[in-house]
Design a protein around this motif. Structure first.
Motif, short mmCIF file in Angstrom:
data_model
loop_
_atom_site.label_atom_id
_atom_site.label_comp_id
_atom_site.label_asym_id
_atom_site.label_seq_id
_atom_site.Cartn_x
_atom_site.Cartn_y
_atom_site.Cartn_z
N GLU A 173 0.69 -1.21 -0.17
CA GLU A 173 -0.09 -0.04 -0.08
C GLU A 173 0.84 1.33 0.22
OE1 GLU A 173 -2.60 -0.34 3.34
OE2 GLU A 173 -4.07 -1.82 2.63
N GLU A 174 2.10 1.05 0.82
CA GLU A 174 2.93 2.33 0.80
C GLU A 174 3.51 2.55 -0.48
OE1 GLU A 174 5.37 1.73 4.09
OE2 GLU A 174 3.89 2.26 5.53
N GLN A 175 3.96 1.46 -1.20
CA GLN A 175 4.58 1.59 -2.45
C GLN A 175 3.58 2.09 -3.50
OE1 GLN A 175 6.29 -2.00 -3.69
NE2 GLN A 175 7.16 -1.12 -5.45
N ALA A 176 2.36 1.74 -3.55
CA ALA A 176 1.28 2.05 -4.39
C ALA A 176 1.04 3.75 -4.05
CB ALA A 176 0.09 1.33 -4.33
N GLN A 177 1.01 4.00 -2.84
CA GLN A 177 0.78 5.41 -2.57
C GLN A 177 2.07 6.37 -2.96
OE1 GLN A 177 -2.01 6.50 -1.42
NE2 GLN A 177 -1.29 8.70 -1.16
N ALA A 178 3.05 5.90 -2.80
CA ALA A 178 4.09 6.40 -3.38
C ALA A 178 4.47 6.75 -5.04
CB ALA A 178 5.39 5.92 -2.99
N GLU A 179 4.08 5.62 -5.64
CA GLU A 179 4.02 5.80 -7.14
C GLU A 179 2.91 6.83 -7.44
OE1 GLU A 179 3.26 1.84 -8.22
OE2 GLU A 179 5.39 0.99 -7.79
N LYS A 180 1.83 6.75 -6.85
CA LYS A 180 0.62 7.64 -7.00
C LYS A 180 1.03 9.16 -6.89
CE LYS A 180 -4.27 8.57 -6.12
NZ LYS A 180 -5.34 8.20 -5.33
N GLU A 181 1.81 9.28 -5.82
CA GLU A 181 2.20 10.72 -5.45
C GLU A 181 3.31 11.21 -6.59
OE1 GLU A 181 3.72 10.63 -1.62
OE2 GLU A 181 1.71 10.62 -0.67
N ASP A 182 4.14 10.00 -7.06
CA ASP A 182 5.31 10.35 -8.02
C ASP A 182 4.51 10.71 -9.28
OD1 ASP A 182 7.14 9.84 -6.34
OD2 ASP A 182 7.29 7.88 -6.90
N LYS A 183 3.47 9.99 -9.70
CA LYS A 183 2.60 10.13 -10.92
C LYS A 183 2.20 11.77 -11.01
CE LYS A 183 1.50 5.63 -12.10
NZ LYS A 183 0.56 4.56 -12.38
N LEU A 184 1.56 12.02 -9.64
CA LEU A 184 0.87 13.50 -9.43
C LEU A 184 1.96 14.43 -9.72
CD1 LEU A 184 -1.60 12.64 -6.57
CD2 LEU A 184 -2.22 12.93 -8.94
N SER A 185 3.15 14.07 -9.09
CA SER A 185 4.04 15.28 -9.02
C SER A 185 4.44 15.43 -10.45
CB SER A 185 5.18 15.01 -8.30
OG SER A 185 5.71 13.67 -8.57
N VAL A 186 4.47 14.28 -11.25
CA VAL A 186 5.25 14.50 -12.50
C VAL A 186 4.15 15.09 -13.53
CG1 VAL A 186 5.49 13.15 -14.67
CG2 VAL A 186 6.54 12.39 -12.52
N LYS A 187 2.81 14.91 -13.27
CA LYS A 187 1.68 15.77 -13.91
C LYS A 187 1.67 17.13 -13.59
CE LYS A 187 -1.56 11.85 -14.43
NZ LYS A 187 -3.04 11.46 -14.08
N ARG A 188 1.84 17.47 -12.44
CA ARG A 188 2.04 18.76 -11.90
C ARG A 188 3.31 19.51 -12.73
NH1 ARG A 188 1.46 17.63 -5.54
NH2 ARG A 188 -0.85 17.31 -5.52
N LYS A 189 4.45 18.62 -12.74
CA LYS A 189 5.52 19.35 -13.33
C LYS A 189 5.23 19.71 -14.79
CE LYS A 189 9.05 17.42 -10.35
NZ LYS A 189 10.42 16.80 -10.10
N SER A 190 4.40 18.61 -15.57
CA SER A 190 4.28 18.84 -16.85
C SER A 190 3.43 20.16 -17.09
CB SER A 190 3.60 17.49 -17.43
OG SER A 190 2.48 17.18 -16.78
N ARG A 191 2.33 20.15 -16.34
CA ARG A 191 1.47 21.22 -16.42
C ARG A 191 2.15 22.45 -16.22
NH1 ARG A 191 -3.55 18.90 -12.62
NH2 ARG A 191 -4.14 17.41 -14.12
N LYS A 192 2.85 22.76 -15.13
CA LYS A 192 3.96 23.90 -14.83
C LYS A 192 4.64 24.19 -16.04
CE LYS A 192 4.03 23.71 -9.94
NZ LYS A 192 5.19 23.59 -8.63
N LYS A 193 5.21 23.44 -16.75
CA LYS A 193 6.09 23.65 -18.09
C LYS A 193 5.02 24.08 -19.16
CE LYS A 193 9.84 21.10 -20.38
NZ LYS A 193 10.43 19.90 -20.58
N LYS A 194 4.20 23.38 -19.26
CA LYS A 194 3.04 23.74 -20.47
C LYS A 194 2.69 25.33 -20.35
CE LYS A 194 1.46 19.35 -21.74
NZ LYS A 194 0.09 18.29 -21.79
N SER A 195 2.27 25.46 -19.03
CA SER A 195 2.00 26.82 -18.70
C SER A 195 3.02 28.05 -18.81
CB SER A 195 1.42 27.07 -17.16
OG SER A 195 2.52 26.87 -16.28
N ARG A 196 4.24 27.47 -18.69
CA ARG A 196 5.34 28.53 -18.82
C ARG A 196 5.53 28.64 -20.52
NH1 ARG A 196 9.77 25.98 -14.67
NH2 ARG A 196 8.90 26.82 -12.67
#
Length: 233
Positions: free
Chosen positions: A179-202
């Motif tokens: 469960e902890e590993q799945a949660q960590a992977e989920k958070e990593d995916k969310l952080s990657v999506k956030r970074k990609s969104r920030k990059k697109k906005s820039r």
């Protein structure tokens, strides 16, 4: 013969104390209760042998009295075991905790009672004293082996219970880690999506700025061309 009588009293007292410790150990499921039971059985056997020996060597003492005393001792042990079983059932709602002890006490007590009946005054017992003694030793060995087997079975059951609990704990820890590993992977995916969104906005902001600059340059060029045309005219 007074020494033998005093020794018998000492053995009886020691047997009573060890019997109480064995019963307490059986009540609390302690592993060392088996050693107490072995000591009780050995002391009872020694007491029986000494009583028979005293009856054969001391004038006025009879084998009938020896068997009577041993029968009374086993009966007391049987009633104590029955009472302990009842109290244990009332407290923990578990039946049959002291069934084996009660059964063994009843069997040995019944044999001693038969020997007491058969050795009543008027019967010839001296010839069969050796046979009775060997039968008592054999019965004591059988009870000791039975108690030892029961103790081994209880230990095995306890080991199986501990192994099952350990397996459950390991499974729970493994599930938690997953469960902890799945949660960590989920958070990593969310952080990657956030970074990609920030990059697109820039990139969008940069494109907008570049478009604005191009428009300004076009306007300036148009103004210059107009001024040139006006001057030429």
């Amino acid at each position: 013969m007074g020494i033998i009588f005093g020794f018998l009293i000492f053995i009886a007292t020691t047997t009573a104390v060890l019997f109480g410790l064995a019963m307490h150990g059986h009540w609390t499921d302690k592993d060392d209760s088996a050693s107490f039971w072995k000591s009780v059985i050995v002391l009872l056997t020694v007491s029986g042998i000494l009583m028979i020996n005293r009856a054969l060597t001391v004038e006025g003492a009879t084998i009938n009295e020896a068997f009577l005393i041993l029968w009374v001792m086993m009966s007391i042990g049987m009633f104590i075991s029955m009472a302990s079983s009842r109290f244990y059932n009332l407290k923990y709602k578990q039946k049959g905790k002291f069934r084996k002890i009660t059964r063994n006490s009843f069997i040995v007590g019944f044999l001693l009672f038969l020997l007491f009946i058969f050795t009543m005054p008027g019967t010839n017992v001296e010839e069969g004293a050796a046979a009775v003694e060997s039968e008592t030793v054999k019965t004591a060995k059988e009870i000791s082996e039975d108690n030892e087997a029961g103790s081994d079975a209880e230990k095995q059951a306890e080991e199986e219970r501990l192994a099952a609990e350990k397996a459950k704990e390991e499974q729970a820890a493994e599930n938690k880690a997953k469960e902890e590993q799945a949660q960590a992977e989920k958070e990593d995916k969310l952080s990657v999506k956030r970074k990609s969104r920030k990059k697109k906005s820039r990139l969008r902001k940069r494109n907008r700025r570049s478009l604005l600059l191009k428009r300004k340059l076009k306007k300036k060029l148009k103004l210059k061309n107009r001024l040139k045309q006006s001057l030429l005219q």
